[in-house]
Enzyme design. Structure first.
Site, PDB file in Angstrom:
ATOM      1  N   LYS A 246      49.611 -22.875  39.927  1.00 16.31           N
ATOM      2  CA  LYS A 246      50.191 -23.841  38.986  1.00 16.31           C
ATOM      3  C   LYS A 246      50.419 -25.165  39.703  1.00 16.31           C
ATOM      4  O   LYS A 246      51.043 -25.213  40.762  1.00 16.31           O
ATOM      5  CB  LYS A 246      51.524 -23.322  38.450  1.00 16.31           C
ATOM      6  CG  LYS A 246      52.242 -24.326  37.552  1.00 16.31           C
ATOM      7  CD  LYS A 246      53.411 -23.676  36.818  1.00 16.31           C
ATOM      8  CE  LYS A 246      54.742 -23.873  37.488  1.00 16.31           C
ATOM      9  NZ  LYS A 246      55.322 -25.214  37.332  1.00 16.31           N
TER      10      LYS A 246
ATOM     11  N   ASP B  16      50.663 -27.789  34.578  1.00 14.54           N
ATOM     12  CA  ASP B  16      51.937 -27.755  33.847  1.00 14.54           C
ATOM     13  C   ASP B  16      52.452 -29.181  33.649  1.00 14.54           C
ATOM     14  O   ASP B  16      53.333 -29.644  34.357  1.00 14.54           O
ATOM     15  CB  ASP B  16      52.938 -26.910  34.654  1.00 14.54           C
ATOM     16  CG  ASP B  16      54.227 -26.666  33.892  1.00 14.54           C
ATOM     17  OD1 ASP B  16      54.260 -26.906  32.669  1.00 14.54           O
ATOM     18  OD2 ASP B  16      55.199 -26.230  34.534  1.00 14.54           O
TER      19      ASP B  16
ATOM     20  N   LYS C 149      53.423 -30.348  30.512  1.00 11.82           N
ATOM     21  CA  LYS C 149      54.359 -30.339  29.359  1.00 11.82           C
ATOM     22  C   LYS C 149      54.146 -31.567  28.477  1.00 11.82           C
ATOM     23  O   LYS C 149      55.026 -32.411  28.301  1.00 11.82           O
ATOM     24  CB  LYS C 149      55.801 -30.253  29.840  1.00 11.82           C
ATOM     25  CG  LYS C 149      56.101 -28.977  30.613  1.00 11.82           C
ATOM     26  CD  LYS C 149      57.578 -28.794  30.872  1.00 11.82           C
ATOM     27  CE  LYS C 149      57.874 -27.501  31.590  1.00 11.82           C
ATOM     28  NZ  LYS C 149      57.442 -27.488  32.992  1.00 11.82           N
TER      29      LYS C 149
ATOM     30  N   ASP D  48      53.872 -36.142  22.969  1.00  9.32           N
ATOM     31  CA  ASP D  48      53.655 -37.535  22.567  1.00  9.32           C
ATOM     32  C   ASP D  48      53.080 -37.504  21.154  1.00  9.32           C
ATOM     33  O   ASP D  48      53.037 -36.438  20.536  1.00  9.32           O
ATOM     34  CB  ASP D  48      52.698 -38.218  23.571  1.00  9.32           C
ATOM     35  CG  ASP D  48      52.962 -39.719  23.670  1.00  9.32           C
ATOM     36  OD1 ASP D  48      53.116 -40.363  22.609  1.00  9.32           O
ATOM     37  OD2 ASP D  48      52.996 -40.250  24.794  1.00  9.32           O
TER      38      ASP D  48
ATOM     39  N   ARG E 165      58.837 -20.051  45.029  1.00  8.99           N
ATOM     40  CA  ARG E 165      59.466 -19.877  46.346  1.00  8.99           C
ATOM     41  C   ARG E 165      59.376 -18.488  46.962  1.00  8.99           C
ATOM     42  O   ARG E 165      59.194 -18.391  48.183  1.00  8.99           O
ATOM     43  CB  ARG E 165      60.926 -20.354  46.276  1.00  8.99           C
ATOM     44  CG  ARG E 165      61.017 -21.860  46.204  1.00  8.99           C
ATOM     45  CD  ARG E 165      62.346 -22.331  45.692  1.00  8.99           C
ATOM     46  NE  ARG E 165      62.500 -22.059  44.263  1.00  8.99           N
ATOM     47  CZ  ARG E 165      63.552 -22.404  43.535  1.00  8.99           C
ATOM     48  NH1 ARG E 165      64.572 -23.021  44.112  1.00  8.99           N
ATOM     49  NH2 ARG E 165      63.599 -22.138  42.245  1.00  8.99           N
TER      50      ARG E 165
HETATM   51  O1  C5P Z   1      60.280 -21.094  42.980  1.00  7.21           O
HETATM   52  P1  C5P Z   1      60.352 -20.468  41.610  1.00  7.21           P
HETATM   53  O2  C5P Z   1      59.715 -19.091  41.574  1.00  7.21           O
HETATM   54  O3  C5P Z   1      61.736 -20.485  41.037  1.00  7.21           O
HETATM   55  O4  C5P Z   1      59.421 -21.431  40.732  1.00  7.21           O
HETATM   56  C1  C5P Z   1      59.236 -21.230  39.374  1.00  7.21           C
HETATM   57  C2  C5P Z   1      58.282 -22.238  38.807  1.00  7.21           C
HETATM   58  O5  C5P Z   1      58.297 -22.119  37.401  1.00  7.21           O
HETATM   59  C3  C5P Z   1      58.644 -23.699  39.103  1.00  7.21           C
HETATM   60  O6  C5P Z   1      57.429 -24.431  39.201  1.00  7.21           O
HETATM   61  C4  C5P Z   1      59.439 -24.111  37.895  1.00  7.21           C
HETATM   62  O7  C5P Z   1      59.347 -25.479  37.620  1.00  7.21           O
HETATM   63  C5  C5P Z   1      58.734 -23.318  36.786  1.00  7.21           C
HETATM   64  N1  C5P Z   1      59.575 -23.074  35.628  1.00  7.21           N
HETATM   65  C6  C5P Z   1      60.781 -22.403  35.673  1.00  7.21           C
HETATM   66  N2  C5P Z   1      61.507 -22.200  34.529  1.00  7.21           N
HETATM   67  C7  C5P Z   1      61.060 -22.652  33.372  1.00  7.21           C
HETATM   68  C8  C5P Z   1      59.836 -23.331  33.293  1.00  7.21           C
HETATM   69  C9  C5P Z   1      59.107 -23.523  34.456  1.00  7.21           C
HETATM   70  O8  C5P Z   1      61.205 -21.967  36.733  1.00  7.21           O
HETATM   71  N3  C5P Z   1      61.750 -22.415  32.278  1.00  7.21           N
END
Ligand code: C5P
Length: 231
Positions: free
Chosen positions: A32, A59, A61, A64, A208
């Site tokens: 992503k 991603d 989002k 518009d 992460r």
């Molecule tokens: O590091 P982590 O596993 O928390 O990352 C989750 C990913 O999913 C990030 O890129 C975050 O922006 C995205 N995300 C999220 N929750 C949402 C939508 C997207 O954690 N509701």
């Protein structure tokens, strides 16, 4: 459909992305790319992923007027992305224009809609003048998106079961996942990969727990094993 794992490349530069790709195992088929990296590097950021034959979840989002979103969908598709996000709150005309634009592409990306940002609370809804609950709003916007021709929804694993019941054929993309003993970080309502799969998720987004793992290969293997445990 076997659920897929998508690794979120939440890094600020192409150099850091290349370093991450070198550390991460080949078993990861999907990545992503979000707003931070795309704004920093532009569409060229997708090239290292295409060279490695990876699938791309862009991603951005999009939200518009219909014409602008439709053109952005076509442009994104021309860069070879497989999944692209739009905001359901953009409304039916925008969603239908996005879906139609995707269908006209040579290699159509699948479109998935964000229903409600997880950072929003009931207080924000009051500010907007919305009186239904966060979960009712997610279901209503999910309905709007799917009935407008959008392929799927981004959802917390906790709401995925209800959405899977309501939309049996939709793609369901679930972020916010952690292994049971994993660090939660800034995520508020985490779930395990196994739980997400059990609720009907088709794509699991993990950042992460893999990117920052001391041993990303074994972290990835553990997540795949957790996903398989409920299939
Ligand atoms: O590091 P982590 O596993 O928390 O990352 C989750 C990913 O999913 C990030 O890129 C975050 O922006 C995205 N995300 C999220 N929750 C949402 C939508 C997207 O954690 N509701």
């Amino acid at each position: 459909m076997k659920p897929a794992l998508i690794v979120a490349l939440d890094v600020p530069t192409v150099e850091e992305m290349e370093a991450a790709l070198t550390r991460l195992p080949d078993t990861i088929e999907w990545y992503k790319v979000g707003l931070e990296l795309f704004c920093a590097e532009g569409p060229a950021i997708l090239e290292p992923l295409k060279r490695r034959n990876k699938k791309i979840f862009l991603d951005l989002k999009l939200h518009d007027i219909p014409r602008t979103v439709a053109n952005a969908v076509k442009t994104a598709a021309s860069h070879g992305v497989n999944l692209l996000t739009v905001h359901a709150i953009g409304g039916r005309a925008m969603l239908e224009a996005a879906a139609e634009a995707a269908r006209e592409c040579k290699n159509p990306p699948k479109l998935v809609a964000v229903t409600t940002l997880t950072s929003l609370s009931q207080d924000d809804f009051t500010d907007f003048g919305i009186i239904r609950s966060v979960s009712d709003q997610a279901l209503a916007l999910g309905n709007l998106a799917i009935s407008s021709g959008i392929d799927g929804l981004v959802t917390s694993a906790h709401e995925a079961g209800a959405l899977r019941k309501a939309f049996p054929a939709a793609l369901l993309i679930t972020p916010g996942l952690r292994m049971p003993d994993g660090e939660v970080g800034d995520q508020k309502r985490v779930a395990t990969p196994a739980f997400a799969v059990s609720q009907g998720a088709s794509h699991l987004v993990v950042g992460r727990p893999i990117l920052q793992a001391e041993d990303p290969s074994s972290a990835t293997a553990m997540i795949f094993a957790d996903m398989r445990s409920v299939l």
